[in-house]
Design a protein around this motif. Structure first.
Motif, short mmCIF file in Angstrom:
data_model
loop_
_atom_site.label_atom_id
_atom_site.label_comp_id
_atom_site.label_asym_id
_atom_site.label_seq_id
_atom_site.Cartn_x
_atom_site.Cartn_y
_atom_site.Cartn_z
N LYS A 146 46.82 53.61 -19.17
CA LYS A 146 46.10 54.82 -19.61
C LYS A 146 46.46 56.02 -18.74
N GLN A 147 46.77 55.73 -17.47
CA GLN A 147 47.11 56.83 -16.55
C GLN A 147 48.61 57.16 -16.59
N GLU A 181 44.81 48.81 -19.08
CA GLU A 181 43.95 49.80 -18.39
C GLU A 181 44.81 50.73 -17.53
N ALA A 183 40.90 48.65 -25.23
CA ALA A 183 41.10 49.41 -23.99
C ALA A 183 40.84 50.90 -24.21
N SER A 184 41.29 51.40 -25.37
CA SER A 184 41.12 52.84 -25.66
C SER A 184 39.65 53.21 -25.78
N GLN A 185 38.80 52.20 -26.02
CA GLN A 185 37.36 52.42 -26.14
C GLN A 185 36.62 51.93 -24.89
N ASN A 186 37.38 51.68 -23.83
CA ASN A 186 36.81 51.13 -22.59
C ASN A 186 36.10 49.80 -22.83
N LEU A 187 36.64 49.04 -23.76
CA LEU A 187 36.16 47.68 -24.01
C LEU A 187 37.28 46.72 -23.59
N GLY A 188 36.99 45.43 -23.63
CA GLY A 188 38.02 44.47 -23.23
C GLY A 188 37.87 43.15 -23.95
N TYR A 206 48.90 55.24 -26.75
CA TYR A 206 47.66 55.93 -26.34
C TYR A 206 47.79 57.43 -26.61
N SER A 229 44.71 42.82 -20.16
CA SER A 229 43.69 43.87 -20.23
C SER A 229 43.82 44.84 -19.05
N ARG A 230 44.07 44.29 -17.85
CA ARG A 230 44.22 45.15 -16.67
C ARG A 230 45.47 46.02 -16.78
#
Lengths: 108, 108, 108, 108
Positions: free
Chosen positions: B16-17, B13, B75-80, B29, B9-10
């Protein structure tokens, strides 16, 4: 949170001995593999629909359903979540990537 | 094994950058949600096919793929994954069931 | 055989005015689009499973189910099978390909 | 419009003898049944996504893709669209329903 999959896995294992009408899972086992696979197809479709609706609660709910039914498939094959986690670890080289990632942090 | 989902998950995350062409995940993404959802549909179908073939290795491989892509969606929804594990815990009352199960053991 | 899709299309059109509990189709309309889409996901999975089983009868049965539910989706959007057939004609240039194919035959 | 499925069916039949790299369909045959089934799963997912987007053009496009790939599956099994149409006719008793429907019209 982290050992929920293993706890759930043990429950699914116990349900194999249960009477078909004693629980949803026991009933699904008794219907055979095709019934489990149909549910996996269904839950994947519902996950896609939930994401298109953009509702976080529904997305979580449907992914939980999807993971749950893949775990029933795993149990029916005498496999478990650790087999999947090991594969994820192996494939995406998580430990290795983590190291690189933390090294990068230190270098900053 | 149990914290692989959180480690993964990390990583998701961090990606994304990242630049779209720096990795498979960063690329997915950048293509947007529909590309992620198509993969979820695909991997569910491949899980079903692997199960029909009855090959344990393939089943594990495809479920890993399926979980992986649902984690990208999360992750794309800021969930985990913890959101999903909490839902599994809540829904199937794992702690409660476990208690009953361990009590049964003690009674034996 | 060739006008069965159009006949079925007209029936599906009529069912839109019917009471929800008067037929399977009327009931599905009343449940809304998500219910139709779930069925499409289900029937696609069952088509895949039937093909893996290698049973011609089941393959035909499941594809019929799949086409049927896509036709309900079309009807719910005021579309019909002719829209799909026109797209197939346009995309795969059926007339054009046919000409080439028959020309090849003559040349033999 | 009504004989497009049969024309397409004949084209798909001819492609069985073609070189794998001569066309998309010939290539798909050469990859084997699993490749066809994966496409059916994909196109079903994309149909669901198009419907959630509510775009008529995309719905038609994706259903055309879905029917097309089910027809490739049929051809690969030496089956054809008429088998599916016969099943739809049999199952939903189209002739019978049509009769009732037209009788109703006359009675009005």
């Amino acid at each position: 949170m982290s050992d929920i999959l293993n706890k759930l896995s043990r429950i699914l294992e116990q349900r194999k001995q249960a009477e078909p009408d004693s629980s949803y899972v026991a009933n699904l086992y008794s219907k055979g593999q095709d019934a489990i696979l149909k549910k996996i197809g269904e839950e994947a479709t519902e996950t896609v629909m939930a994401a298109k609706d953009g509702q976080a609660d529904k997305i979580i709910y449907e992914i939980a359903d999807l993971w749950f039914h893949t775990m029933i498939l795993l149990a029916s094959q005498n496999l478990g979540p650790d087999d999947v986690l090991k594969e994820l670890d192996r494939r995406f080289g998580i430990s290795g990537i983590e190291e690189k990632a933390s090294r990068k942090k230190e270098e900053r």
